[in-house]
Design a protein around this motif. Structure first.
Motif, PDB file in Angstrom:
ATOM      1  N   TRP A 397       0.832  -1.210   0.000  1.00 42.99           N
ATOM      2  CA  TRP A 397       0.000   0.000   0.000  1.00 42.99           C
ATOM      3  C   TRP A 397       0.866   1.259   0.000  1.00 42.99           C
ATOM      4  O   TRP A 397       0.625   2.197  -0.757  1.00 42.99           O
ATOM      5  N   ILE A 398       1.901   1.248   0.836  1.00 43.28           N
ATOM      6  CA  ILE A 398       2.806   2.397   0.911  1.00 43.28           C
ATOM      7  C   ILE A 398       3.506   2.608  -0.423  1.00 43.28           C
ATOM      8  O   ILE A 398       3.635   3.747  -0.904  1.00 43.28           O
ATOM      9  N   LEU A 399       3.943   1.522  -1.049  1.00 43.25           N
ATOM     10  CA  LEU A 399       4.617   1.607  -2.352  1.00 43.25           C
ATOM     11  C   LEU A 399       3.711   2.242  -3.401  1.00 43.25           C
ATOM     12  O   LEU A 399       4.131   3.148  -4.134  1.00 43.25           O
ATOM     13  N   THR A 400       2.457   1.798  -3.455  1.00 44.55           N
ATOM     14  CA  THR A 400       1.524   2.354  -4.450  1.00 44.55           C
ATOM     15  C   THR A 400       1.227   3.827  -4.170  1.00 44.55           C
ATOM     16  O   THR A 400       1.079   4.621  -5.101  1.00 44.55           O
ATOM     17  N   GLU A 401       1.156   4.199  -2.900  1.00 42.90           N
ATOM     18  CA  GLU A 401       0.919   5.605  -2.542  1.00 42.90           C
ATOM     19  C   GLU A 401       2.111   6.468  -2.958  1.00 42.90           C
ATOM     20  O   GLU A 401       1.933   7.587  -3.457  1.00 42.90           O
ATOM     21  N   PHE A 402       3.313   5.957  -2.746  1.00 46.73           N
ATOM     22  CA  PHE A 402       4.506   6.700  -3.155  1.00 46.73           C
ATOM     23  C   PHE A 402       4.498   6.942  -4.665  1.00 46.73           C
ATOM     24  O   PHE A 402       4.764   8.049  -5.135  1.00 46.73           O
ATOM     25  N   VAL A 403       4.214   5.890  -5.416  1.00 47.18           N
ATOM     26  CA  VAL A 403       4.220   6.004  -6.878  1.00 47.18           C
ATOM     27  C   VAL A 403       3.092   6.918  -7.347  1.00 47.18           C
ATOM     28  O   VAL A 403       3.284   7.787  -8.208  1.00 47.18           O
ATOM     29  N   LYS A 404       1.915   6.737  -6.772  1.00 51.26           N
ATOM     30  CA  LYS A 404       0.738   7.490  -7.193  1.00 51.26           C
ATOM     31  C   LYS A 404       0.880   8.985  -6.916  1.00 51.26           C
ATOM     32  O   LYS A 404       0.459   9.818  -7.722  1.00 51.26           O
ATOM     33  N   HIS A 405       1.495   9.335  -5.797  1.00 52.42           N
ATOM     34  CA  HIS A 405       1.550  10.734  -5.371  1.00 52.42           C
ATOM     35  C   HIS A 405       2.913  11.383  -5.585  1.00 52.42           C
ATOM     36  O   HIS A 405       3.144  12.486  -5.090  1.00 52.42           O
ATOM     37  N   HIS A 406       3.777  10.713  -6.300  1.00 52.42           N
ATOM     38  CA  HIS A 406       5.082  11.313  -6.579  1.00 52.42           C
ATOM     39  C   HIS A 406       4.972  12.324  -7.718  1.00 52.42           C
ATOM     40  O   HIS A 406       4.346  12.050  -8.744  1.00 52.42           O
ATOM     41  N   ASN A 407       5.560  13.476  -7.515  1.00 52.64           N
ATOM     42  CA  ASN A 407       5.570  14.515  -8.538  1.00 52.64           C
ATOM     43  C   ASN A 407       6.820  14.323  -9.401  1.00 52.64           C
ATOM     44  O   ASN A 407       7.895  14.811  -9.068  1.00 52.64           O
ATOM     45  N   TYR A 408       6.663  13.596 -10.500  1.00 56.76           N
ATOM     46  CA  TYR A 408       7.795  13.227 -11.353  1.00 56.76           C
ATOM     47  C   TYR A 408       8.471  14.469 -11.938  1.00 56.76           C
ATOM     48  O   TYR A 408       7.808  15.379 -12.439  1.00 56.76           O
ATOM     49  N   GLY A 409       9.783  14.483 -11.863  1.00 51.63           N
ATOM     50  CA  GLY A 409      10.538  15.583 -12.454  1.00 51.63           C
ATOM     51  C   GLY A 409      11.928  15.123 -12.851  1.00 51.63           C
ATOM     52  O   GLY A 409      12.681  14.603 -12.020  1.00 51.63           O
TER      53      GLY A 409
END
Length: 432
Positions: A397-409
């Motif tokens: 769950w934590i992994l998916t939250e990190f990926v989902k809410h990461h602001n890619y740059g």
């Protein structure tokens, strides 16, 4: 005094004092208490170093599964003081904190804000406890972060040499090769205009992918790969010359075919426990690597040009899926976590706290089951595995939250590092 009012120098001084106090306390506890402060692994390191000083193999010490370089490094444990290695690991701890601060400033974060993020490592009691007990993970963390720092400031020769050394030191940093090579793009990293006609071909055409692969093989990537690979194989060659097949078996092959029935956080623990009598050469021994290799590679490819997040999320997934997982493995991604906090679009007060609570609670439930086994003698192997499954679900769950809410740059654009966190464009942490 509030942490927000402390500058980076003050945080470093407090971190050093904190660790020195723990070192002194550890000496007292080892001397006066039945339960020792020093980690059993440190005793293994010290015994291996003692064998080295006698001109013998460090692998004469059972359970020593590391490069002989670590034993060589800790020979002052024998000649100077038994806690010399702990001082080295504490120094590496501080170096990690300094590198976190510098990497964040490189990407445009305000110096005081960068200091606060570095405090997540420097003033973390778990981190300080692990290094002062004699665990060597901070040493590898310093190598990894220094490699990333040198890559970002374009000291590629130094970065490739250190990267080869880090992979020799412990094999898991090999997972970073994908994002590192993806980062070293001619257009973004070098600032060179892309030539060719790959866009004239349909993406379903073999010619399109052939041209894309051909353009991936650049002089920069070749030099980095050859240099880091050369250092890795040179060190391995020297160690093989000194210790023959024993070095290969204990340092590398052991981890591939490892069947450790002792309880740990891994979801594979119970499977290994039940199939322990099956031959080590069985294909079943390699089964856990398949999902691990797949997801780690995919994450490295997707986020490669955002190298700091790529390395963090790869490491998190690698530890989560690993067939052996203990608390010291968490250090591998904790040292990278402060580098990505600023790019998370997560409400830290609510969702962030919930994620942290899930991570800690999963460990607490597991530790309770392990306590019943270790100290009460109860058969809780199944309970330990079920707690491990719960911890895995929490981590997923934590992994998916990190990926989902990461602001890619992307880290680089037109040959220059992107200052994505400058005051004018700083990311506000909020829930979607």
């Amino acid at each position: 005094m509030s942490l927000t009012n402390l500058n980076f120098t003050t945080i470093c001084i407090l971190a050093i004092i904190f660790r020195l106090v723990l070192l002194a306390y550890g000496e007292w506890q080892d001397e006066h208490m039945r339960v020792k402060y020093t980690d059993i692994d440190y005793r293994v390191f010290s015994d291996a170093a003692r064998f080295v000083t006698l001109g013998e193999s460090p692998y004469k010490r059972s359970t020593y599964r590391y490069t002989p370089l670590l034993a060589f490094l800790l020979t002052p444990n024998v000649y100077i003081h038994k806690s010399f290695g702990k001082i080295v690991f504490v120094l590496a701890d501080i170096i990690v904190g300094v590198l976190i601060h510098r990497l964040l400033c490189l990407r445009g974060l305000d110096e005081r804000k960068a200091a606060q993020h570095s405090a997540l490592w420097l003033l973390n009691p778990v981190v300080a406890n692990i290094s002062t007990r004699g665990n060597a993970e901070s040493l590898l963390g310093a190598m990894v972060l220094l490699t990333l720092y040198w890559v970002l400031i374009k000291r590629l020769l130094l970065a490739s040499i250190l990267y080869g050394l880090s992979v020799h030191f412990k094999i898991y940093p090999i997972i970073y090769i994908l994002p590192l090579l993806i980062l070293l793009d001619d257009e973004d990293y070098k600032g060179l205009r892309r030539k060719g006609k790959e866009r004239e071909y349909d993406k379903s055409s073999w010619r399109y992918w052939y041209c894309k692969i051909l353009r991936f093989v650049t002089p920069t990537r070749i030099r980095f790969s050859l240099t880091s690979g050369g250092v890795f194989f040179l060190l391995n060659g020297i160690m093989y010359y000194l210790y023959q097949q024993e070095f290969v078996n204990e340092t590398y092959l052991y981890h591939l075919t490892r069947k450790d029935p002792r309880h740990n956080f891994s979801i594979w623990f119970y499977y290994i426990y039940l199939t322990f009598d099956i031959s080590k050469g069985s294909i079943l021994g390699l089964l856990p690597f398949l999902p691990q290799f797949g997801i780690v590679s995919l994450l490295g490819i997707i986020f490669g040009k955002d190298i700091l997040f790529a390395c963090f999320i790869q490491t998190f997934a690698f530890v989560m899926y690993n067939k052996v997982c203990t608390s010291q493995y968490f250090m591998w991604y904790i040292c990278l976590f402060p580098l990505v906090v600023q790019s998370m679009k997560i409400n830290l007060k609510w969702k962030g706290f919930s994620m942290f609570l899930a991570w800690v609670s999963g460990q607490a439930i597991w530790l309770y089951q392990a306590y019943q086994l270790e100290f009460l003698g109860e058969n809780t192997f199944l309970g330990i595995w079920m707690a491990g499954v719960m911890f895995f679900v929490a981590n997923f769950w934590i992994l998916t939250e990190f990926v989902k809410h990461h602001n890619y740059g992307k880290c680089f654009e037109l040959g220059k590092i992107k200052k994505v966190w400058e005051e004018s464009s700083r990311i506000t942490l909020k829930d979607d």
